[in-house]
Design a protein around this motif. Structure first.
Motif, PDB file in Angstrom:
ATOM      1  N   ILE A  23       0.852  -1.182   0.000  1.00 64.05           N
ATOM      2  CA  ILE A  23       0.000   0.000   0.000  1.00 64.05           C
ATOM      3  C   ILE A  23       0.892   1.238   0.000  1.00 64.05           C
ATOM      4  O   ILE A  23       2.101   1.138   0.161  1.00 64.05           O
ATOM      5  N   SER A  24       0.290   2.385  -0.184  1.00 61.98           N
ATOM      6  CA  SER A  24       1.070   3.622  -0.232  1.00 61.98           C
ATOM      7  C   SER A  24       1.644   3.951   1.147  1.00 61.98           C
ATOM      8  O   SER A  24       1.164   3.449   2.170  1.00 61.98           O
ATOM      9  N   GLU A  25       2.650   4.812   1.161  1.00 63.63           N
ATOM     10  CA  GLU A  25       3.249   5.221   2.427  1.00 63.63           C
ATOM     11  C   GLU A  25       2.218   5.919   3.307  1.00 63.63           C
ATOM     12  O   GLU A  25       2.222   5.752   4.523  1.00 63.63           O
ATOM     13  N   ILE A  26       1.328   6.674   2.686  1.00 67.03           N
ATOM     14  CA  ILE A  26       0.276   7.360   3.446  1.00 67.03           C
ATOM     15  C   ILE A  26      -0.622   6.346   4.130  1.00 67.03           C
ATOM     16  O   ILE A  26      -0.981   6.506   5.300  1.00 67.03           O
ATOM     17  N   GLU A  27      -0.977   5.282   3.418  1.00 66.12           N
ATOM     18  CA  GLU A  27      -1.815   4.240   4.011  1.00 66.12           C
ATOM     19  C   GLU A  27      -1.084   3.524   5.148  1.00 66.12           C
ATOM     20  O   GLU A  27      -1.704   3.147   6.140  1.00 66.12           O
ATOM     21  N   VAL A  28       0.221   3.353   5.007  1.00 66.63           N
ATOM     22  CA  VAL A  28       1.012   2.734   6.081  1.00 66.63           C
ATOM     23  C   VAL A  28       0.921   3.605   7.333  1.00 66.63           C
ATOM     24  O   VAL A  28       0.697   3.104   8.443  1.00 66.63           O
ATOM     25  N   LEU A  29       1.097   4.905   7.154  1.00 67.72           N
ATOM     26  CA  LEU A  29       1.023   5.828   8.295  1.00 67.72           C
ATOM     27  C   LEU A  29      -0.369   5.829   8.910  1.00 67.72           C
ATOM     28  O   LEU A  29      -0.513   5.831  10.139  1.00 67.72           O
ATOM     29  N   ARG A  30      -1.407   5.831   8.070  1.00 67.90           N
ATOM     30  CA  ARG A  30      -2.788   5.778   8.590  1.00 67.90           C
ATOM     31  C   ARG A  30      -3.011   4.507   9.406  1.00 67.90           C
ATOM     32  O   ARG A  30      -3.660   4.532  10.450  1.00 67.90           O
ATOM     33  N   LYS A  31      -2.487   3.403   8.896  1.00 69.75           N
ATOM     34  CA  LYS A  31      -2.637   2.122   9.589  1.00 69.75           C
ATOM     35  C   LYS A  31      -1.950   2.179  10.955  1.00 69.75           C
ATOM     36  O   LYS A  31      -2.499   1.708  11.955  1.00 69.75           O
ATOM     37  N   MET A  32      -0.767   2.778  10.999  1.00 74.67           N
ATOM     38  CA  MET A  32      -0.046   2.917  12.263  1.00 74.67           C
ATOM     39  C   MET A  32      -0.850   3.764  13.256  1.00 74.67           C
ATOM     40  O   MET A  32      -0.907   3.455  14.443  1.00 74.67           O
ATOM     41  N   ILE A  33      -1.477   4.817  12.754  1.00 73.71           N
ATOM     42  CA  ILE A  33      -2.284   5.683  13.626  1.00 73.71           C
ATOM     43  C   ILE A  33      -3.485   4.920  14.158  1.00 73.71           C
ATOM     44  O   ILE A  33      -3.785   4.981  15.358  1.00 73.71           O
ATOM     45  N   LYS A  34      -4.177   4.186  13.292  1.00 75.03           N
ATOM     46  CA  LYS A  34      -5.349   3.425  13.729  1.00 75.03           C
ATOM     47  C   LYS A  34      -4.983   2.389  14.790  1.00 75.03           C
ATOM     48  O   LYS A  34      -5.712   2.210  15.767  1.00 75.03           O
ATOM     49  N   GLU A  35      -3.846   1.722  14.598  1.00 74.80           N
ATOM     50  CA  GLU A  35      -3.403   0.726  15.584  1.00 74.80           C
ATOM     51  C   GLU A  35      -3.184   1.385  16.943  1.00 74.80           C
ATOM     52  O   GLU A  35      -3.577   0.844  17.980  1.00 74.80           O
TER      53      GLU A  35
END
Length: 136
Positions: free
Chosen positions: A39-51
């Motif tokens: 996934i995109s880097e932005i999606e990686v960061l969003r995923k980290m935030i959600k976790e």
């Protein structure tokens, strides 16, 4: 985003929290590169935030405010590396211009999402779809 440069700067500044977050982001980017569906880097960061948001809630429910604070602090640092989120009005205007310029139907939803996210990478898909449906 040049994560290695950010890690070097965090080391120079002596900011251990920022250094730790940058290292976690780098690890997540590397893991993502080797995933079956990167996934995109932005999606990686969003995923980290959600976790971390989930962890904050769990820690608060368990009365571990010290750990909840640590996770919330990490969220703040991660959000610093995300591009600014567009306003609803900006997304609405972008989609309205698309609808005016061509005969779009509900089948064009993927196209609209892709076009809007090209211009505004942090725009949420759900918000794009909601606005697009309201304009049809």
């Amino acid at each position: 985003m040049d994560i290695d440069k950010l890690i070097t700067e965090a080391r120079k500044n002596g900011n251990t929290t920022e250094l730790e977050i940058c290292q976690l982001i780098k690890a997540a980017f590397i893991e993502n590169k080797h995933a079956k569906k990167p996934i995109s880097e932005i999606e990686v960061l969003r995923k980290m935030i959600k976790e971390r948001e989930k962890a904050v809630k769990i820690y608060q429910d368990a009365g571990r405010n010290d750990l909840a604070f640590k996770e919330a602090n990490e969220i703040t640092f991660i959000k610093m590396y995300l591009p600014a989120t567009p306003t609803t009005e900006q997304i609405y205007t972008c989609i309205a211009n698309l609808v005016k310029s061509s005969q779009l139907t509900i089948k064009d939803t993927k196209y609209v999402i892709g076009t809007v996210q090209t211009r505004y990478p942090t725009a949420e898909k759900s918000e794009i779809v909601k606005i697009f449906k309201s304009l049809l």
